[in-house]
Motif scaffolding. Structure first.
Motif, PDB file in Angstrom:
ATOM      1  N   ALA A 147      -4.774 -10.936  26.982  1.00  7.03           N
ATOM      2  CA  ALA A 147      -3.985 -11.313  25.689  1.00  7.03           C
ATOM      3  C   ALA A 147      -4.796 -13.025  25.916  1.00  7.03           C
ATOM      4  CB  ALA A 147      -2.661 -11.729  25.836  1.00  7.03           C
ATOM      5  N   ALA A 198      -2.342 -13.989  21.725  1.00  4.24           N
ATOM      6  CA  ALA A 198      -0.832 -14.464  22.249  1.00  4.24           C
ATOM      7  C   ALA A 198      -0.376 -15.295  21.768  1.00  4.24           C
ATOM      8  CB  ALA A 198      -1.202 -14.767  23.695  1.00  4.24           C
ATOM      9  N   VAL A 236      -5.073  -5.791  34.822  1.00  2.70           N
ATOM     10  CA  VAL A 236      -4.407  -7.505  34.131  1.00  2.70           C
ATOM     11  C   VAL A 236      -5.814  -8.008  34.233  1.00  2.70           C
ATOM     12  CG1 VAL A 236      -3.500  -9.573  32.517  1.00  2.70           C
ATOM     13  CG2 VAL A 236      -2.283  -6.963  34.195  1.00  2.70           C
ATOM     14  N   VAL A 247      -7.512 -11.492  34.240  1.00  6.11           N
ATOM     15  CA  VAL A 247      -7.277 -12.781  33.844  1.00  6.11           C
ATOM     16  C   VAL A 247      -8.639 -13.786  34.640  1.00  6.11           C
ATOM     17  CG1 VAL A 247      -5.014 -12.751  33.024  1.00  6.11           C
ATOM     18  CG2 VAL A 247      -5.487 -12.686  35.894  1.00  6.11           C
ATOM     19  N   GLN A 260      -4.644 -17.168  24.331  1.00  7.29           N
ATOM     20  CA  GLN A 260      -3.574 -17.647  23.091  1.00  7.29           C
ATOM     21  C   GLN A 260      -4.570 -18.295  22.067  1.00  7.29           C
ATOM     22  OE1 GLN A 260      -1.193 -20.941  24.817  1.00  7.29           O
ATOM     23  NE2 GLN A 260      -1.702 -19.689  27.172  1.00  7.29           N
ATOM     24  N   HIS A 279       2.935 -17.373  23.045  1.00  9.47           N
ATOM     25  CA  HIS A 279       3.211 -18.384  23.782  1.00  9.47           C
ATOM     26  C   HIS A 279       2.166 -19.434  23.493  1.00  9.47           C
ATOM     27  CE1 HIS A 279       2.923 -14.298  26.555  1.00  9.47           C
ATOM     28  NE2 HIS A 279       3.322 -15.610  27.537  1.00  9.47           N
TER      29      HIS A 279
HETATM   30  N1  TRP Z   1      -0.913 -16.660  30.055  1.00  5.17           N
HETATM   31  C1  TRP Z   1      -2.524 -16.294  29.332  1.00  5.17           C
HETATM   32  C2  TRP Z   1      -3.558 -17.442  29.657  1.00  5.17           C
HETATM   33  O1  TRP Z   1      -3.154 -18.512  28.528  1.00  5.17           O
HETATM   34  C3  TRP Z   1      -2.504 -15.363  28.112  1.00  5.17           C
HETATM   35  C4  TRP Z   1      -1.584 -14.189  28.589  1.00  5.17           C
HETATM   36  C5  TRP Z   1      -0.941 -13.943  27.647  1.00  5.17           C
HETATM   37  C6  TRP Z   1      -1.581 -13.240  28.599  1.00  5.17           C
HETATM   38  N2  TRP Z   1       0.192 -13.219  27.692  1.00  5.17           N
HETATM   39  C7  TRP Z   1      -0.751 -12.003  28.364  1.00  5.17           C
HETATM   40  C8  TRP Z   1      -3.048 -12.808  30.040  1.00  5.17           C
HETATM   41  C9  TRP Z   1      -0.830 -10.278  29.598  1.00  5.17           C
HETATM   42  C10 TRP Z   1      -2.796 -11.709  30.315  1.00  5.17           C
HETATM   43  C11 TRP Z   1      -2.002 -10.403  30.265  1.00  5.17           C
HETATM   44  O2  TRP Z   1      -5.029 -16.835  29.302  1.00  5.17           O
END
Ligand code: TRP
Length: 330
Positions: A10, A43, A145, A147, A12, A46
């Motif tokens: 995800a 997201a 995931v 990231v 933001q 978030h």
């Molecule tokens: N926190 C992540 C970011 O700022 C975004 C995010 C929200 C995310 N939920 C997630 C990333 C779940 C991976 C899986 O980049």
């Protein structure tokens, strides 16, 4: 399809995307679609851990949705939805809060950084941000995931929460693994190659935005810092030229050696022009498609509503199992 592993990621909708986000994250999410069952979300839950202007949040969410489609996220192949459209995420986040320790959350580097940066708004949501992220991931039986390095700690926490939960209730939650993109992922500022390319960079010339015009792109590359040598050669010294070579390499698919050969005997000016041109070639069609999608609001709506419906179906099943294990009457 069924034996494919599940990927969840995800992003933001809280700011403009940079070339660094595109190369380090988005391009990768697009490529994963053929080999994995991909679930992607915007997201927005978030995003409100930091104060957002309502109109701007709406605008950015839709824009980002259109950009994702423009980059090649295919709503037929992947589930791509807006996080706040599905209540299961917030609900599971609450449940997971009760299986997460205060101490664990206080140790999160992002929480420490962000509470310094937003000292006037250290809200509880900012503190619990990682449990919402854990909920996102755990609701879909996620295997991987994708990231950035900065989010790895949150995925590790997700694993700890899952392990703790499974320790109490049996094998309920799938253990996810972080998937960190390899080289090429760290695109540095064009003005200071020791810093990551960032939209919050004070020097606007350091950062290429996905929405930049061809003129802006040419200008920014022209002003990019290089090094004190004068050959297009990758030295591994984290210089501006190393960064430009990395960018050119990921975008064109050419190897470093091919690039060095191509520009042997040529000056930095010529090289910068070619890098700028390659970026323009890559971004122009994306910008055009994103604009078309953004103008077709009903198509966008169809896509995100359909994805939310499917994601809800999957996540509700998981949530019910979790609630039943906890001892709720369901
Ligand atoms: N926190 C992540 C970011 O700022 C975004 C995010 C929200 C995310 N939920 C997630 C990333 C779940 C991976 C899986 O980049």
């Amino acid at each position: 399809m069924d034996n494919k592993k599940t990927v969840f990621s995800a992003i933001q909708p809280s700011g403009e995307l940079t070339l660094g986000n595109y190369i380090g994250a988005l391009k990768n999410l697009v490529n994963l679609q053929d080999d994995y069952k991909c679930i992607y979300a915007l997201a927005d839950l978030h995003a409100i851990t930091v104060r957002q202007d309502p109109e701007l949040l709406k605008k950015r969410t839709l824009e980002l949705y259109a950009i994702f489609l423009g980059c090649g996220i295919d709503p037929k192949k992947s589930l791509f939805f807006i996080q706040s459209h599905i209540y299961t995420h917030s609900e599971l986040a609450w449940l997971l809060n009760c299986y997460t320790q205060y101490g664990e959350l206080s140790r999160m580097t992002q929480f420490k950084d962000k509470s310094q940066k937003h000292a006037d708004n250290i809200n509880v949501g900012l503190f619990c941000y990682p449990t919402l992220m854990a909920a996102d991931i755990l609701l879909y039986g996620t295997d991987f995931v994708p990231v950035g390095e900065d989010q790895k700690q949150h995925v590790e926490l997700t694993r700890n929460i899952a392990q703790r939960f499974n320790g109490i209730y049996g094998d309920v939650l799938k253990m996810p693994e972080p998937m960190i993109p390899e080289i090429g992922a760290r695109i540095m500022s064009l003005q200071d190659p020791t810093k990551k390319m960032s939209k919050s960079d004070e020097n606007k010339n350091g950062c290429i935005l996905l929405s930049d015009s061809p003129d802006d792109i040419v200008k920014k590359f022209k002003k990019a810092v290089t090094d004190s040598y004068s050959e297009v050669k990758f030295r591994g010294e984290h210089t501006g030229i190393d960064n430009l070579i990395s960018i050119y390499s990921v975008i064109t698919g050419k190897s470093v050696i091919e690039i060095e050969d191509e520009f042997a005997g040529k000056g930095y000016g010529d090289f910068k022009k070619c890098v700028a041109e390659a970026i323009i070639q890559e971004l122009t069609p994306i910008q055009k498609k994103a604009k078309e999608y953004l103008e077709d609001k009903s198509y966008l709506e169809e896509c995100y509503k359909d994805a939310a419906k499917k994601a809800l179906e999957i996540s509700v099943k998981k949530l019910s199992i979790i609630k039943e294990k906890i001892g709720f009457i369901i």
